[in-house]
Design an enzyme around this catalytic site. Structure first.
Site, short mmCIF file in Angstrom:
data_model
loop_
_atom_site.label_atom_id
_atom_site.label_comp_id
_atom_site.label_asym_id
_atom_site.label_seq_id
_atom_site.Cartn_x
_atom_site.Cartn_y
_atom_site.Cartn_z
N ASP A 1 88.95 -1.47 30.72
CA ASP A 1 88.12 -1.17 31.88
C ASP A 1 88.99 -0.91 33.10
OD1 ASP A 1 85.30 -2.86 33.54
OD2 ASP A 1 86.41 -1.02 34.00
N ARG B 1 76.00 29.72 35.50
CA ARG B 1 77.19 28.88 35.47
C ARG B 1 78.34 29.66 34.83
NH1 ARG B 1 74.02 26.19 37.77
NH2 ARG B 1 73.58 23.94 37.67
N TYR C 1 77.69 11.65 42.46
CA TYR C 1 78.87 12.09 41.69
C TYR C 1 79.80 12.98 42.50
CZ TYR C 1 81.34 14.56 37.91
OH TYR C 1 82.28 15.12 37.10
N LYS D 1 70.00 21.85 20.45
CA LYS D 1 68.58 22.21 20.37
C LYS D 1 68.34 23.37 19.41
CE LYS D 1 67.29 20.44 24.93
NZ LYS D 1 66.76 20.75 26.28
N LYS E 1 76.25 18.12 28.49
CA LYS E 1 76.07 19.26 29.40
C LYS E 1 75.43 20.41 28.65
CE LYS E 1 80.18 17.61 31.31
NZ LYS E 1 80.00 16.57 30.42
N ALA E 2 75.11 21.48 29.39
CA ALA E 2 74.29 22.55 28.82
C ALA E 2 74.82 23.18 27.52
CB ALA E 2 74.05 23.63 29.86
#
Ligand code: NAD
Ligand code: GDC
Length: 394
Positions: free
Chosen positions: A59, A227, A154, A205, A197-198
Site C-alpha cells: 500500500d 476520443r 480525479y 459488450k 474504459k470504453a
C-alpha cells in the site's frame, strides 16, 4: 537506459504497470513492483520482479512502504492510483483524490532515496473542461490545462500532483518527468467490474452479444462523444522515451486518431462479425464531449508519437478479452459480465446494474477501496493473475 538499473513500479498489479514491469525485466533491469492488491489479483505476476503485494506490504499510501521500496532504487514509475473509466471516476470522486496520499508519499520517498528519475502518470483528465465541449474537438495542447478546470476529483488530483512534481524538481532537484496519458487500452487491462474504459467495455459488450446470441448493445451517451485511444505498447514506449529525455514540462502521451464512440462500436462489431441493435443510455457517465491529443510537442521533442492504429489495437484487445470472457461466462451467464461491483459507497452506474449484495461491503469499512481486497475483508474480484515468469520459464 544502458546499464542494468533498479526500477520501482507502483500500481504494478494493474494494466500499464504490468506491461511496464515486463518491458524493464526483458531489458535486463531489476524491478521492484508494488500494488495494494493481493498478488493473486495482479493482472500480470512477474516472478523475477521483487513483488510487494497486498494492503500491508504494497500500500503506497503508507510512507513506510514507500521508503522500503525506494531504498537503493535508480528510477521510480509512479502509476499507483485508485482509478478507472468514467463509470468509476464519476462515481468515486473522493476516492480518486485520495491517490494524493500515494503520490505524495512516493515522491517524498523517491527524493529521500536520491533516485535519478521520478516518472509520474498524469492524465488527459487534467484538461480544461470548457475546451472539450464539442465532439469536433481541436486537439488539446499541453497549455490547455490552464486556466485549471480539470475532471472533478480525479483530474484535480492529477493536476495537483503534476505541480508537486514540478516543485520537487525546482526546489529539491528531483528529476521528475510527467506524461498525460490519453485513454490507454490493450490486453491485460480491466474489461469488467465497473472500472473499465470504453475500448474494453465495448469489446466486452460485443463479445457478450456474440456469446449470448442476444444481438444488442447498450452504449453510454448518444455515441457521438469523441476520443483518441492509445495502444498499450505505445504507452510503454512513450513512458520510457519521456523518462529518459530532457522534457521537463508535462507532455501529451496519446494517439491523435480521433474517433466517435459509435465508430469504436463499428470497429468492435466488424472484428466480432456482428451488427447489433444499439441502445443509448443517455443518463450514463459520459465525461467530456470530445478529447484528442495534440502531438506537436512530443514530435518536436522526440521525433516520435504513438502510431498503432485503433483497428490494429482493437483486434488484439478484442481477441484477448474474448479468451478471458469465454473462460468465465457462457451464453446463459454472459449478461452477468456487465454488473458493476461497486459497494453502496458509490452511486450505482446507470445501465450497468448495481450489485446490492456486493461482497466488498466489509472492505469498505476498512477504508480499502472495493476491488482491492482487504485484510479480513472480502477479497477483490478474483482474476487469474498471469504468472508470466513461471509460464515463460523466466
Ligand atoms: P489500473 O487501475 O489498472 O492500475 C492502477 C493500480 O494501482 C491498480 O492495480 C491498483 O491496485 C493500484 N493501487 C491503487 N491504490 C494503490 C495504493 N495505495 N498502493 C499501491 N497500489 C495501488 O490503472 P492503469 O490503467 O494501469 O493506470 C496506471 C496509471 O496511469 C494511473 O495512475 C492512472 O491514473 C494513469 N492513467 C491511466 C490511463 C488509462 O487510460 N489507462 C489514462 C490516464 C492516466
Ligand atoms: O470510460 P471512458 O473510456 O473514459 O469513456 C469514454 C467515452 O465512452 C465516454 O463518453 C463514455 O460515456 C463512452 N462509453 C460508451 N459506452 C461503456 O460501456 C461505454 N463504458 C465506458 N467506460 N464508457 C463508455 C478517461 C478516464 C481515465 C483516464 C482517461 C485519460 O475518461 O476515465 O481515468 O483519465 O480518460 O484520457 P474517458 O475517456 O471519458
Amino acid at each position: 537506459m544502458p546499464k542494468s538499473k533498479t526500477v520501482v513500479i507502483t500500481g504494478a498489479g494493474g494494466f500499464i504497470g504490468g506491461h511496464l514491469a515486463a518491458h524493464f525485466l526483458s531489458a535486463g533491469h531489476k524491478v521492484v513492483a508494488a500494488d495494494i492488491k493481493p498478488l493473486d489479483e495482479w493482472y500480470q505476476v512477474h516472478r523475477k520482479a521483487q513483488n510487494h503485494a497486498g494492503p500491508v506490504k504494497g500500500d503506497c499510501r503508507d510512507f513506510k512502504v514507500c521508503r522500503a521500496i525506494c531504498r537503493g532504487a535508480d528510477e521510480v514509475y509512479q502509476l499507483a492510483a485508485d482509478m478507472g473509466g468514467m463509470g468509476f471516476i464519476e462515481n468515486n470522486k473522493a476516492l480518486c483524490m485520495l491517490s494524493v496520499l500515494t503520490n505524495t508519499h512516493m515522491i517524498l520517498a523517491a527524493q529521500e532515496a536520491g533516485v535519478d528519475r521520478f516518472f509520474y502518470a498524469s492524465s488527459a483528465c487534467v484538461y480544461n473542461a470548457d475546451k472539450q465541449k464539442n465532439p469536433n474537438i481541436t486537439a488539446l495542447k499541453e497549455a490547455d490545462a490552464y486556466p485549471g478546470l480539470p475532471e472533478d476529483g480525479y483530474g484535480w488530483e492529477k493536476l495537483f500532483s503534476e505541480r508537486m512534481c514540478r516543485h520537487f524538481r525546482e526546489d529539491f532537484g528531483l528529476n521528475t518527468r510527467v506524461a498525460r496519458f490519453h485513454n490507454v487500452y490493450g490486453p491485460e487491462g480491466t474489461w469488467e467490474g465497473g472500472r473499465e474504459k470504453a475500448p474494453a467495455a465495448i469489446c466486452r459488450k460485443v463479445i457478450a452479444a456474440v456469446v449470448s446470441g442476444k444481438h444488442e448493445i447498450e452504449i453510454w451517451g448518444d455515441g457521438t462523444q469523441t476520443r483518441s485511444f492509445m495502444y498499450i505498447d505505445d504507452c510503454v514506449k512513450g513512458i520510457n522515451l519521456i523518462t529518459h529525455s530532457g522534457i521537463l514540462e508535462p507532455i501529451n502521451l496519446g494517439s491523435s486518431e480521433l474517433v466517435s464512440i459509435n465508430q469504436l462500436v463499428d470497429i468492435a462489431e466488424e472484428i466480432g462479425g456482428v451488427k447489433l441493435q444499439r441502445r443509448y443510455k443517455l443518463d450514463a457517465p459520459k465525461g467530456v464531449a470530445g478529447r484528442n491529443s495534440d502531438n506537436t510537442k512530443i514530435q518536436q521533442y522526440l521525433n516520435w508519437e504513438p502510431s498503432t492504429t485503433l483497428r490494429a489495437g482493437m483486434e488484439k484487445t478484442y481477441r484477448w478479452i474474448f479468451d478471458e470472457f469465454t473462460a468465465k461466462y457462457t451464453a446463459k451467464t454472459a449478461h452477468k459480465s456487465s454488473i458493476s461491483t461497486f459497494t453502496k459507497g458509490s452511486h450505482p452506474i446507470p445501465g450497468d446494474g448495481f450489485n446490492p449484495e456486493s461482497k466488498f461491503m466489509d472492505t469498505w469499512t476498512q477504508g480499502i477501496p472495493a476491488g482491492y481486497g482487504g485484510a479480513g475483508g472480502g477479497s477483490g474480484k478474483k482474476r487469474a493473475g498471469k504468472a508470466v515468469g513461471a509460464k515463460r520459464g523466466k
